[in-house]
Scaffold this motif. Structure first.
Motif, PDB file in Angstrom:
ATOM      1  N   VAL A 146       0.836  -1.210   0.000  1.00 53.69           N
ATOM      2  CA  VAL A 146       0.000   0.000   0.000  1.00 53.69           C
ATOM      3  C   VAL A 146       0.864   1.251   0.000  1.00 53.69           C
ATOM      4  N   HIS A 147       1.866   1.279   0.868  1.00 57.62           N
ATOM      5  CA  HIS A 147       2.712   2.469   0.975  1.00 57.62           C
ATOM      6  C   HIS A 147       3.638   2.619  -0.233  1.00 57.62           C
ATOM      7  N   ILE A 148       4.100   1.501  -0.797  1.00 56.12           N
ATOM      8  CA  ILE A 148       4.888   1.580  -2.032  1.00 56.12           C
ATOM      9  C   ILE A 148       4.019   2.172  -3.142  1.00 56.12           C
ATOM     10  N   GLY A 149       2.752   1.764  -3.204  1.00 56.73           N
ATOM     11  CA  GLY A 149       1.836   2.306  -4.199  1.00 56.73           C
ATOM     12  C   GLY A 149       1.663   3.813  -4.046  1.00 56.73           C
ATOM     13  N   ARG A 150       1.515   4.285  -2.813  1.00 58.39           N
ATOM     14  CA  ARG A 150       1.391   5.725  -2.567  1.00 58.39           C
ATOM     15  C   ARG A 150       2.658   6.467  -2.956  1.00 58.39           C
ATOM     16  N   LEU A 151       3.805   5.864  -2.622  1.00 60.81           N
ATOM     17  CA  LEU A 151       5.085   6.480  -2.962  1.00 60.81           C
ATOM     18  C   LEU A 151       5.237   6.601  -4.468  1.00 60.81           C
ATOM     19  N   ARG A 152       4.915   5.546  -5.179  1.00 61.59           N
ATOM     20  CA  ARG A 152       5.020   5.566  -6.636  1.00 61.59           C
ATOM     21  C   ARG A 152       4.106   6.624  -7.250  1.00 61.59           C
ATOM     22  N   LYS A 153       2.885   6.705  -6.742  1.00 64.19           N
ATOM     23  CA  LYS A 153       1.925   7.667  -7.279  1.00 64.19           C
ATOM     24  C   LYS A 153       2.440   9.092  -7.109  1.00 64.19           C
ATOM     25  N   ALA A 154       3.038   9.378  -5.941  1.00 63.55           N
ATOM     26  CA  ALA A 154       3.563  10.715  -5.690  1.00 63.55           C
ATOM     27  C   ALA A 154       4.775  11.026  -6.569  1.00 63.55           C
ATOM     28  N   LEU A 155       5.640  10.029  -6.770  1.00 62.95           N
ATOM     29  CA  LEU A 155       6.864  10.258  -7.543  1.00 62.95           C
ATOM     30  C   LEU A 155       6.620  10.300  -9.045  1.00 62.95           C
ATOM     31  N   ALA A 156       5.598   9.590  -9.511  1.00 59.82           N
ATOM     32  CA  ALA A 156       5.388   9.432 -10.955  1.00 59.82           C
ATOM     33  C   ALA A 156       4.332  10.385 -11.518  1.00 59.82           C
ATOM     34  N   GLN A 157       4.051  11.479 -10.815  1.00 61.95           N
ATOM     35  CA  GLN A 157       3.102  12.457 -11.344  1.00 61.95           C
ATOM     36  C   GLN A 157       3.604  12.996 -12.680  1.00 61.95           C
ATOM     37  N   ASP A 158       2.666  13.365 -13.539  1.00 64.45           N
ATOM     38  CA  ASP A 158       2.991  13.873 -14.887  1.00 64.45           C
ATOM     39  C   ASP A 158       3.737  12.828 -15.713  1.00 64.45           C
ATOM     40  N   ASP A 159       3.423  11.549 -15.466  1.00 60.51           N
ATOM     41  CA  ASP A 159       4.004  10.442 -16.238  1.00 60.51           C
ATOM     42  C   ASP A 159       5.519  10.383 -16.167  1.00 60.51           C
ATOM     43  N   ARG A 160       6.075  10.773 -15.047  1.00 61.36           N
ATOM     44  CA  ARG A 160       7.528  10.705 -14.882  1.00 61.36           C
ATOM     45  C   ARG A 160       7.978   9.256 -14.652  1.00 61.36           C
ATOM     46  N   GLU A 161       9.246   9.011 -14.889  1.00 61.89           N
ATOM     47  CA  GLU A 161       9.816   7.676 -14.721  1.00 61.89           C
ATOM     48  C   GLU A 161       9.700   7.217 -13.269  1.00 61.89           C
ATOM     49  N   ASP A 162       9.325   5.963 -13.087  1.00 65.05           N
ATOM     50  CA  ASP A 162       9.186   5.377 -11.759  1.00 65.05           C
ATOM     51  C   ASP A 162      10.544   4.834 -11.299  1.00 65.05           C
ATOM     52  N   PRO A 163      11.091   5.360 -10.183  1.00 67.02           N
ATOM     53  CA  PRO A 163      12.399   4.883  -9.734  1.00 67.02           C
ATOM     54  C   PRO A 163      12.341   3.612  -8.884  1.00 67.02           C
ATOM     55  N   ILE A 164      11.136   3.152  -8.537  1.00 65.04           N
ATOM     56  CA  ILE A 164      10.991   1.968  -7.698  1.00 65.04           C
ATOM     57  C   ILE A 164      10.774   0.737  -8.578  1.00 65.04           C
ATOM     58  N   ARG A 165      11.572  -0.277  -8.343  1.00 63.45           N
ATOM     59  CA  ARG A 165      11.490  -1.501  -9.143  1.00 63.45           C
ATOM     60  C   ARG A 165      10.865  -2.622  -8.321  1.00 63.45           C
ATOM     61  N   THR A 166       9.883  -3.307  -8.901  1.00 66.96           N
ATOM     62  CA  THR A 166       9.283  -4.472  -8.265  1.00 66.96           C
ATOM     63  C   THR A 166       9.960  -5.729  -8.782  1.00 66.96           C
ATOM     64  N   VAL A 167      10.409  -6.579  -7.881  1.00 70.59           N
ATOM     65  CA  VAL A 167      11.017  -7.857  -8.259  1.00 70.59           C
ATOM     66  C   VAL A 167      10.029  -8.943  -7.850  1.00 70.59           C
ATOM     67  N   ARG A 168       9.398  -9.531  -8.830  1.00 68.76           N
ATOM     68  CA  ARG A 168       8.323 -10.484  -8.576  1.00 68.76           C
ATOM     69  C   ARG A 168       8.784 -11.612  -7.655  1.00 68.76           C
ATOM     70  N   GLY A 169       8.018 -11.847  -6.608  1.00 59.95           N
ATOM     71  CA  GLY A 169       8.329 -12.910  -5.669  1.00 59.95           C
ATOM     72  C   GLY A 169       9.421 -12.571  -4.666  1.00 59.95           C
ATOM     73  N   SER A 170      10.009 -11.372  -4.792  1.00 58.69           N
ATOM     74  CA  SER A 170      11.107 -11.016  -3.893  1.00 58.69           C
ATOM     75  C   SER A 170      10.828  -9.749  -3.091  1.00 58.69           C
ATOM     76  N   GLY A 171      10.467  -8.661  -3.784  1.00 54.95           N
ATOM     77  CA  GLY A 171      10.237  -7.412  -3.054  1.00 54.95           C
ATOM     78  C   GLY A 171      10.452  -6.200  -3.921  1.00 54.95           C
ATOM     79  N   TYR A 172      11.102  -5.189  -3.344  1.00 59.76           N
ATOM     80  CA  TYR A 172      11.254  -3.903  -4.018  1.00 59.76           C
ATOM     81  C   TYR A 172      12.697  -3.411  -3.931  1.00 59.76           C
ATOM     82  N   ALA A 173      13.060  -2.550  -4.903  1.00 65.71           N
ATOM     83  CA  ALA A 173      14.391  -1.949  -4.913  1.00 65.71           C
ATOM     84  C   ALA A 173      14.299  -0.561  -5.527  1.00 65.71           C
ATOM     85  N   PHE A 174      15.242   0.305  -5.173  1.00 64.62           N
ATOM     86  CA  PHE A 174      15.416   1.566  -5.899  1.00 64.62           C
ATOM     87  C   PHE A 174      16.252   1.249  -7.133  1.00 64.62           C
ATOM     88  N   ASP A 175      15.723   1.588  -8.295  1.00 64.56           N
ATOM     89  CA  ASP A 175      16.355   1.225  -9.559  1.00 64.56           C
ATOM     90  C   ASP A 175      17.729   1.912  -9.680  1.00 64.56           C
TER      91      ASP A 175
END
Length: 247
Positions: A212-241
């Motif tokens: 939930v909080h990663i989703g909120r963070l992404r929404k705030a960072l990716a306004q105006d269709d900007r590049e998303d710096p958060i990477r989802t690794v399926r089955g593992s978790g999250y990373a800063f790209d």
């Protein structure tokens, strides 16, 4: 740019609390250490057995370990040896506590990889100073005011995040999440690790809260269709790209 740029702060750092694991089977001493470390602003977990410490260290490595030599389960000496044998904990700062003051024993403790060695009884202010010094040497990102990657800038002192010079409005949890991920670009964190590191050792919340909080963070960072710096690794978790902002 391969990873966030760090701007050094002369007199210490702010931001997410450095996490310290105290492994000490003397309950009064463990309580004393925990109280003083928390008063210094650290997030502290204390365990009494060596085998329990092993489990904690596998789940999520802290920023520093204060480790008693003589422990039930697995000795502190053996834990330190195992930490140095694993790639992920090879450089984890370790302060060893012991009642053994002989020079030969100190050499033995340092030879298995302890960064510092403190003989009981010891001065608590001196130990706190050793903790601060070791964290400064081992984790310079903990004493940076700003983390910068591409057009994204996180300022720990003002608690502000900006993108292309414009403020990004984040809640306190989203700020801590971004800060923690930016400290270690490219490293993938499981949801359980993020819960421990961002919410704290004692947090009793569902791992889906992280999503939930990663989703909120992404929404705030990716306004105006900007590049998303958060990477989802399926089955593992999250990373800063780590490739974010490159070119």
């Amino acid at each position: 740019m391969n990873e966030p740029r760090r701007e050094a702060r002369p007199n210490g750092g702010a931001g997410a609390k450095p996490r310290i694991l105290v492994v000490e089977d003397e309950s009064d001493l463990a309580l004393l250490l925990t109280y003083n470390l928390e008063a210094e602003g650290y997030a502290v977990e204390s365990v009494e057995r060596g085998d329990e410490a092993e489990l904690r260290l596998v789940e999520a490595a802290p920023d520093l370990v204060i480790l008693d030599w003589m422990l039930p389960g697995v000795s502190g000496l053996e834990i330190c040896r195992r930490l140095r044998a694993r790639e992920i904990t090879r450089t984890l700062p370790v302060i060893m506590l012991t009642a053994r003051g002989e020079e030969g024993e100190r050499v033995r403790g340092l030879s298995v990889g302890a960064d510092d060695y403190v003989v009981k009884p010891f001065s608590v202010p001196e130990l706190m100073a050793r903790v601060r010094a070791l964290l400064r040497r081992a984790r310079p990102e903990r004493v940076a005011v700003k983390l910068v990657a591409g057009d994204l800038e996180l300022d720990r002192e003002t608690r502000r995040v900006r993108r292309s010079g414009r403020d990004v409005h984040l809640g306190p949890t989203e700020f801590r999440l971004l800060e923690y991920l930016m400290e270690k670009p490219g490293r993938v964190f499981a949801r359980s690790q993020l819960l421990d590191s961002v919410w704290g050792f004692s947090a009793e919340i569902d791992e889906r809260t992280v999503d939930v909080h990663i989703g909120r963070l992404r929404k705030a960072l990716a306004q105006d269709d900007r590049e998303d710096p958060i990477r989802t690794v399926r089955g593992s978790g999250y990373a800063f790209d780590e490739t974010f902002g490159r070119g």
